[in-house]
Design a protein around this motif. Structure first.
Motif, mmCIF file in Angstrom:
data_model
loop_
_atom_site.group_PDB
_atom_site.id
_atom_site.type_symbol
_atom_site.label_atom_id
_atom_site.label_comp_id
_atom_site.label_asym_id
_atom_site.label_seq_id
_atom_site.Cartn_x
_atom_site.Cartn_y
_atom_site.Cartn_z
ATOM 1 N N GLU A 90 25.203 49.551 38.780
ATOM 2 C CA GLU A 90 26.088 50.635 39.191
ATOM 3 C C GLU A 90 26.742 50.371 40.548
ATOM 4 O O GLU A 90 27.952 50.618 40.706
ATOM 5 N N PRO A 91 26.001 49.867 41.569
ATOM 6 C CA PRO A 91 26.671 49.669 42.861
ATOM 7 C C PRO A 91 27.870 48.725 42.773
ATOM 8 O O PRO A 91 28.917 48.993 43.369
ATOM 9 N N ARG A 92 27.738 47.618 42.010
ATOM 10 C CA ARG A 92 28.868 46.692 41.921
ATOM 11 C C ARG A 92 30.040 47.344 41.197
ATOM 12 O O ARG A 92 31.196 47.234 41.633
ATOM 13 N N ALA A 93 29.768 48.035 40.079
ATOM 14 C CA ALA A 93 30.843 48.680 39.324
ATOM 15 C C ALA A 93 31.555 49.743 40.158
ATOM 16 O O ALA A 93 32.798 49.821 40.169
ATOM 17 N N ARG A 94 30.777 50.562 40.866
ATOM 18 C CA ARG A 94 31.369 51.624 41.687
ATOM 19 C C ARG A 94 32.182 51.047 42.848
ATOM 20 O O ARG A 94 33.252 51.565 43.191
ATOM 21 N N LEU A 95 31.677 49.989 43.453
ATOM 22 C CA LEU A 95 32.384 49.395 44.588
ATOM 23 C C LEU A 95 33.687 48.749 44.119
ATOM 24 O O LEU A 95 34.733 48.900 44.768
ATOM 25 N N SER A 96 33.650 48.039 42.991
ATOM 26 C CA SER A 96 34.869 47.406 42.472
ATOM 27 C C SER A 96 35.932 48.449 42.154
ATOM 28 O O SER A 96 37.127 48.260 42.452
ATOM 29 N N GLU A 97 35.509 49.557 41.568
ATOM 30 C CA GLU A 97 36.446 50.645 41.273
ATOM 31 C C GLU A 97 37.052 51.194 42.567
ATOM 32 O O GLU A 97 38.268 51.438 42.648
ATOM 33 N N LYS A 98 36.218 51.367 43.571
ATOM 34 C CA LYS A 98 36.695 51.936 44.833
ATOM 35 C C LYS A 98 37.665 50.994 45.536
ATOM 36 O O LYS A 98 38.680 51.433 46.103
ATOM 37 N N LEU A 99 37.385 49.697 45.484
ATOM 38 C CA LEU A 99 38.283 48.736 46.125
ATOM 39 C C LEU A 99 39.640 48.721 45.431
ATOM 40 O O LEU A 99 40.682 48.571 46.085
ATOM 41 N N ALA A 100 39.655 48.882 44.118
ATOM 42 C CA ALA A 100 40.930 48.960 43.402
ATOM 43 C C ALA A 100 41.729 50.179 43.849
ATOM 44 O O ALA A 100 42.960 50.155 43.881
ATOM 45 N N GLU A 101 41.026 51.245 44.232
ATOM 46 C CA GLU A 101 41.694 52.478 44.677
ATOM 47 C C GLU A 101 42.277 52.353 46.083
ATOM 48 O O GLU A 101 43.389 52.841 46.343
ATOM 49 N N ILE A 102 41.556 51.720 47.000
ATOM 50 C CA ILE A 102 41.962 51.769 48.411
ATOM 51 C C ILE A 102 42.770 50.556 48.857
ATOM 52 O O ILE A 102 43.408 50.613 49.914
ATOM 53 N N THR A 103 42.764 49.458 48.094
ATOM 54 C CA THR A 103 43.554 48.295 48.480
ATOM 55 C C THR A 103 45.018 48.523 48.123
ATOM 56 O O THR A 103 45.334 49.297 47.216
ATOM 57 N N PRO A 104 45.941 47.857 48.816
ATOM 58 C CA PRO A 104 47.371 48.117 48.589
ATOM 59 C C PRO A 104 47.878 47.517 47.279
ATOM 60 O O PRO A 104 47.314 46.569 46.737
ATOM 61 N N GLY A 105 48.959 48.095 46.774
ATOM 62 C CA GLY A 105 49.653 47.536 45.626
ATOM 63 C C GLY A 105 48.843 47.557 44.345
ATOM 64 O O GLY A 105 48.086 48.496 44.081
ATOM 65 N N SER A 106 48.989 46.499 43.549
ATOM 66 C CA SER A 106 48.362 46.425 42.227
ATOM 67 C C SER A 106 47.062 45.637 42.232
ATOM 68 O O SER A 106 46.621 45.175 41.171
ATOM 69 N N LEU A 107 46.462 45.460 43.400
ATOM 70 C CA LEU A 107 45.185 44.751 43.452
ATOM 71 C C LEU A 107 44.159 45.483 42.590
ATOM 72 O O LEU A 107 44.020 46.701 42.673
ATOM 73 N N GLN A 108 43.438 44.718 41.769
ATOM 74 C CA GLN A 108 42.657 45.390 40.741
ATOM 75 C C GLN A 108 41.229 44.894 40.587
ATOM 76 O O GLN A 108 40.300 45.685 40.498
ATOM 77 N N LYS A 109 41.007 43.570 40.523
ATOM 78 C CA LYS A 109 39.677 43.046 40.224
ATOM 79 C C LYS A 109 39.139 42.237 41.395
ATOM 80 O O LYS A 109 39.894 41.572 42.108
ATOM 81 N N THR A 110 37.798 42.266 41.543
ATOM 82 C CA THR A 110 37.154 41.706 42.732
ATOM 83 C C THR A 110 36.064 40.711 42.367
ATOM 84 O O THR A 110 35.283 40.948 41.435
ATOM 85 N N PHE A 111 36.021 39.619 43.119
ATOM 86 C CA PHE A 111 34.896 38.676 43.088
ATOM 87 C C PHE A 111 34.157 38.812 44.420
ATOM 88 O O PHE A 111 34.783 38.824 45.478
#
Length: 446
Positions: A90-111
């Motif tokens: 859950e922490p990784r999934a929630r954090l990835s979702e949050k980063l997609a929300e707060i980063t600029p533009g169409s940034l979407q997926k995180t490594f």
């Protein structure tokens, strides 16, 4: 509660005997032991309470009392402290979702990785795979990490210090000029034209242009408002990506979630660390656009990491973002940043050795000079690795005697306090710096 010692030198002696210090000749490795923290302050074994006005390496953005983060770490350690990256938490999934929300533009997926250095290495590999090209164009006044490729991409003096006989530079790294109007032969517009020409002359072999939107340890270089958007246009015109290294400037430091937003740019890839957890856990991230993410649906992402998406670190990341939001720290960085800017400008007006104040929000710097006419620096770039004690060292040491810590680098006093800072603490720091700058004033040539 602070830990007590019967011999306050014991830990430092052990540290020196068995630890290799970073970025130093080991004979000069003589650290001060920290035994406690309190808000924006660190407490030494001698009992000194030091106001940390650089957030260590511009990373302890939440200060030292982020209970929400500490509690999240403790809870995660007791439930799922670690699983390998092939499992979901859950922490990784929630954090990835949050980063997609707060980063600029169409940034979407995180490594995920564990340091800004690694985040940039991942960005290089992704950019090269996606574009089919191999070169990375970065700038001379930059720092992107300590491993072979990221240091080779850096323009920092530490890149030169590694030497070709010790660590040859990784091929494919190309350097361009910076938007540095105070001490460069090119103005920012000319530097953009130069990079445009470089990309043309490199013959379509550049995968990405890599920049810190607002340079950190190489001088807190602040670009013109339209610089980053124009740079992105130039990169895209040559079928190159824009990678924004926001390891220092991410998570509210400039008064926006990311400095890219200040300049109207939407990077194709963004790298982050430091403020991602407030440095309560080592965690870094490389976030890519939806278009790049889609490319890897059917193409191997040839990248792995034992600690990628470490659940305890990701839990800290989620809690850190929640803390920034709940406590209004991005807004505080903006408002207190305006106050800090006013106070630093007033300080610069009183001290002729301050050549220029640069920065935005709580990402500020003062460049010192021997001569306001010639703009001659006190500290040469090579002094970052020379071991020579410079006037800037003396200024920083004097402020530290008055229990305020400033990080100094490449002729610049770095002023980057935690985002929790108050006006009263700004006043305290300015008072200490005001007294310390008398040293550089007295050392001027004029």
């Amino acid at each position: 509660m602070a830990r007590q010692h019967t011999d306050r030198d014991e830990i430092v002696d052990l540290d020196r005997a068995y630890t290799l210090g970073t970025w130093t000749r080991q004979r000069d490795f003589d650290p001060t032991e920290i035994v406690d923290t309190d808000g924006p302050r660190i407490v030494t074994a001698d009992g000194d309470s030091i106001l940390d006005f650089s957030s260590q390496y511009v990373c302890t953005s939440l200060g030292y009392d982020a209970d929400r983060v500490a509690d999240a770490i403790a809870e995660q350690v007791r439930t799922v402290p670690y699983v390998s990256p092939g499992w979901s938490t859950e922490p990784r999934a929630r954090l990835s979702e949050k980063l997609a929300e707060i980063t600029p533009g169409s940034l979407q997926k995180t490594f995920y990785s564990t340091s800004g250095t690694e985040a940039n290495e991942v960005a290089f590999k992704i950019a090269r795979a996606y574009t089919g090209k191999h070169k990375i164009l970065s700038r001379y006044r930059s720092y992107h990490g300590a491993t072979a490729a990221s240091l080779s991409a850096s323009g920092d003096p530490r890149r030169v210090a590694q030497g070709p006989d010790i660590q040859p530079e990784v091929p494919g790294m190309v350097k361009g000029p910076d938007p540095y109007a105070y001490g460069s032969s090119l103005d920012p517009d000319q530097s953009l034209a130069y990079i445009d020409e470089m990309l043309e002359l490199e013959g379509g072999t550049v995968a990405a242009v890599l920049v810190e939107p607002l340079v950190g340890s190489n001088g807190v270089l602040t670009p013109p408002d339209d610089y980053l958007a124009r740079l992105q246009e130039i990169a895209h015109a040559h079928d190159a990506l824009l990678i924004c290294d926001e390891v220092m400037t991410g998570f509210g430091r400039t008064g926006e979630w990311f400095a890219s937003e200040l300049y109207g740019a939407e990077p194709d890839i963004i790298t982050m660390a430091k403020g991602l957890t407030g440095s309560y856990q080592p965690l870094a991230a490389t976030t890519v656009s939806a278009e790049i993410a889609a490319y890897f649906e059917d193409t191997l992402l040839n990248q792995g990491h034992t600690f990628s998406g470490h659940p305890t670190a990701c839990a800290a990341g989620v809690a850190a973002i929640e803390t920034y939001e709940a406590e209004g720290l991005v807004e505080n960085a903006r408002s207190i940043g305006e106050y800090l800017t006013t106070e630093l400008d007033s300080l610069a007006a009183r001290h002729p050795s301050v050549g220029e104040r640069r920065g935005i929000g709580l990402h500020q710097g003062l460049e010192l000079t021997k001569s306001t006419e010639s703009r001659e620096p006190f500290e040469e770039r090579s002094d970052k690795v020379s071991g020579r004690t410079t006037v800037l060292d003396e200024v920083g040491a004097h402020a530290l005697e008055n229990e305020v810590y400033f990080y100094t680098s490449v002729n610049t006093i770095v002023v980057t306090p935690p985002l929790t800072i108050s006006e009263a603490e700004v006043d305290e720091a300015i008072e200490a710096l005001d007294e310390a700058l008398a040293i550089s004033d007295a050392a001027m040539d004029e």
